[in-house]
Scaffold this motif. Sequence first.
Motif, PDB file in Angstrom:
ATOM      1  N   SER A  23       0.832  -1.205   0.000  1.00  0.00           N
ATOM      2  CA  SER A  23       0.000   0.000   0.000  1.00  0.00           C
ATOM      3  C   SER A  23       0.865   1.254   0.000  1.00  0.00           C
ATOM      4  N   GLU A  24       2.008   1.185   0.673  1.00  0.00           N
ATOM      5  CA  GLU A  24       2.907   2.338   0.712  1.00  0.00           C
ATOM      6  C   GLU A  24       3.589   2.551  -0.643  1.00  0.00           C
ATOM      7  N   VAL A  25       3.877   1.449  -1.350  1.00  0.00           N
ATOM      8  CA  VAL A  25       4.449   1.568  -2.697  1.00  0.00           C
ATOM      9  C   VAL A  25       3.437   2.231  -3.618  1.00  0.00           C
ATOM     10  N   GLU A  26       2.159   1.839  -3.521  1.00  0.00           N
ATOM     11  CA  GLU A  26       1.125   2.444  -4.352  1.00  0.00           C
ATOM     12  C   GLU A  26       0.981   3.932  -4.051  1.00  0.00           C
ATOM     13  N   SER A  27       1.061   4.297  -2.790  1.00  0.00           N
ATOM     14  CA  SER A  27       0.957   5.705  -2.417  1.00  0.00           C
ATOM     15  C   SER A  27       2.143   6.505  -2.947  1.00  0.00           C
ATOM     16  N   ALA A  28       3.344   5.894  -2.873  1.00  0.00           N
ATOM     17  CA  ALA A  28       4.545   6.576  -3.359  1.00  0.00           C
ATOM     18  C   ALA A  28       4.482   6.794  -4.865  1.00  0.00           C
ATOM     19  N   LEU A  29       4.009   5.786  -5.607  1.00  0.00           N
ATOM     20  CA  LEU A  29       3.919   5.920  -7.059  1.00  0.00           C
ATOM     21  C   LEU A  29       2.856   6.940  -7.451  1.00  0.00           C
ATOM     22  N   ALA A  30       1.840   7.093  -6.633  1.00  0.00           N
ATOM     23  CA  ALA A  30       0.825   8.107  -6.906  1.00  0.00           C
ATOM     24  C   ALA A  30       1.430   9.497  -6.796  1.00  0.00           C
ATOM     25  N   GLU A  31       2.486   9.615  -5.992  1.00  0.00           N
ATOM     26  CA  GLU A  31       3.124  10.922  -5.784  1.00  0.00           C
ATOM     27  C   GLU A  31       4.247  11.186  -6.782  1.00  0.00           C
ATOM     28  N   VAL A  32       5.138  10.190  -6.993  1.00  0.00           N
ATOM     29  CA  VAL A  32       6.299  10.414  -7.861  1.00  0.00           C
ATOM     30  C   VAL A  32       6.021  10.032  -9.312  1.00  0.00           C
ATOM     31  N   TRP A  51      -0.701  -2.053 -24.833  1.00  0.00           N
ATOM     32  CA  TRP A  51      -0.098  -3.355 -25.105  1.00  0.00           C
ATOM     33  C   TRP A  51       1.002  -3.721 -24.111  1.00  0.00           C
ATOM     34  N   VAL A  52       1.404  -2.776 -23.254  1.00  0.00           N
ATOM     35  CA  VAL A  52       2.414  -3.089 -22.243  1.00  0.00           C
ATOM     36  C   VAL A  52       1.743  -3.842 -21.094  1.00  0.00           C
ATOM     37  N   PRO A  53       2.198  -5.062 -20.756  1.00  0.00           N
ATOM     38  CA  PRO A  53       1.590  -5.813 -19.638  1.00  0.00           C
ATOM     39  C   PRO A  53       1.712  -5.050 -18.322  1.00  0.00           C
ATOM     40  N   GLN A  54       0.581  -4.659 -17.755  1.00  0.00           N
ATOM     41  CA  GLN A  54       0.608  -3.864 -16.528  1.00  0.00           C
ATOM     42  C   GLN A  54       1.209  -4.628 -15.353  1.00  0.00           C
ATOM     43  N   GLY A  62      10.872   3.305 -13.988  1.00  0.00           N
ATOM     44  CA  GLY A  62      10.002   2.763 -15.025  1.00  0.00           C
ATOM     45  C   GLY A  62       8.715   2.137 -14.514  1.00  0.00           C
ATOM     46  N   PHE A  63       8.578   1.982 -13.195  1.00  0.00           N
ATOM     47  CA  PHE A  63       7.352   1.414 -12.624  1.00  0.00           C
ATOM     48  C   PHE A  63       6.369   2.544 -12.327  1.00  0.00           C
ATOM     49  N   THR A  64       5.087   2.320 -12.618  1.00  0.00           N
ATOM     50  CA  THR A  64       4.059   3.340 -12.415  1.00  0.00           C
ATOM     51  C   THR A  64       2.805   2.693 -11.838  1.00  0.00           C
ATOM     52  N   ALA A  91       2.675  -1.198  -9.515  1.00  0.00           N
ATOM     53  CA  ALA A  91       3.176  -1.150  -8.143  1.00  0.00           C
ATOM     54  C   ALA A  91       3.468  -2.544  -7.593  1.00  0.00           C
ATOM     55  N   ARG A  92       2.626  -3.501  -7.908  1.00  0.00           N
ATOM     56  CA  ARG A  92       2.849  -4.866  -7.407  1.00  0.00           C
ATOM     57  C   ARG A  92       4.102  -5.479  -8.015  1.00  0.00           C
ATOM     58  N   ALA A  93       4.368  -5.164  -9.279  1.00  0.00           N
ATOM     59  CA  ALA A  93       5.589  -5.662  -9.918  1.00  0.00           C
ATOM     60  C   ALA A  93       6.820  -5.053  -9.242  1.00  0.00           C
ATOM     61  N   LEU A  94       6.750  -3.752  -8.956  1.00  0.00           N
ATOM     62  CA  LEU A  94       7.854  -3.091  -8.259  1.00  0.00           C
ATOM     63  C   LEU A  94       8.055  -3.694  -6.878  1.00  0.00           C
ATOM     64  N   PHE A  95       6.961  -3.906  -6.167  1.00  0.00           N
ATOM     65  CA  PHE A  95       7.057  -4.473  -4.825  1.00  0.00           C
ATOM     66  C   PHE A  95       7.669  -5.877  -4.870  1.00  0.00           C
ATOM     67  N   ALA A  96       7.248  -6.684  -5.840  1.00  0.00           N
ATOM     68  CA  ALA A  96       7.777  -8.046  -5.962  1.00  0.00           C
ATOM     69  C   ALA A  96       9.279  -8.034  -6.247  1.00  0.00           C
ATOM     70  N   ARG A  97       9.739  -7.059  -7.045  1.00  0.00           N
ATOM     71  CA  ARG A  97      11.165  -6.969  -7.352  1.00  0.00           C
ATOM     72  C   ARG A  97      11.975  -6.623  -6.112  1.00  0.00           C
ATOM     73  N   MET A  98      11.418  -5.796  -5.234  1.00  0.00           N
ATOM     74  CA  MET A  98      12.162  -5.366  -4.047  1.00  0.00           C
ATOM     75  C   MET A  98      12.042  -6.353  -2.893  1.00  0.00           C
ATOM     76  N   ASP A  99      10.922  -7.035  -2.813  1.00  0.00           N
ATOM     77  CA  ASP A  99      10.680  -7.984  -1.711  1.00  0.00           C
ATOM     78  C   ASP A  99      11.369  -9.311  -2.032  1.00  0.00           C
ATOM     79  N   ARG A 100      12.676  -9.363  -1.823  1.00  0.00           N
ATOM     80  CA  ARG A 100      13.463 -10.517  -2.254  1.00  0.00           C
ATOM     81  C   ARG A 100      13.087 -11.802  -1.525  1.00  0.00           C
TER      82      ARG A 100
END
Length: 217
Positions: free
Chosen positions: A132-141, A157-160, A146-148, A165-174
């Motif tokens: 939820s915090e990642v989604e809030s941050a992306l709403a601001e920045v 045609w770009v796979p969302q 490249g993640f939005t 935000a979930r893709a970004l979170f998954a990349r960081m949450d190792r």
Amino acid sequence: APSSREPSPGGPRLPACHALFRAMVAPDAAPAPPRGPSAVYAREQISIPPYTLGVLKDFQKAALRHFRGRRNVSALQLVGFSASYFGQKDAAAKARAAREEAYRAEWSGRKGEVRDLFQQFDVNGDGSIEISEVESALAEVRSFFGFTLENAGYPEWVPQDEVNARALFARMDRDSDGRVLWQEFWDCVSRWMEDNFDQLEAVRAREEELLEAHEAD
């Protein structure tokens, strides 16, 4: 029978030592039967690593371009060209290493800034980032490497699920525990910064290639 030292049609005549070089960079070609004392050495199989093989092939192409139109090339001239060619390659490698060191030093010096960014993501201040915090941050920045947010700035045609935000979170949450700690955040961002340097170098190399081709014309 024609002499092996005769120039090939349209190409320069290189010294006899070039035959050995051709055998090295073209191992599939059938070498001339060894004669005399060199027979013992010619029968020895030399394993050339792929990277070295690539370097030698690039050198061969550069030498043939450099001596194009020359019917007589001495061993001394070939050695002189070799020294110049590999000297330039060595200088370019050292320059790249210096740029990379400066780039890394610049970003490592900004670790505090990245820490501030992590704290901006961590809205509740518990030392970790949730989806939820990642989604809030992306709403601001709007965009982060490249993640939005969903449907923000990308064509349909770009796979969302690859850029949201979930893709970004998954990349960081190792460790996939549902939260991103500071070290995970830093490891991910620093890795992306390294990738960015490689991309910048690829652009630089392409520009130099185009400039060289333009000057050759």
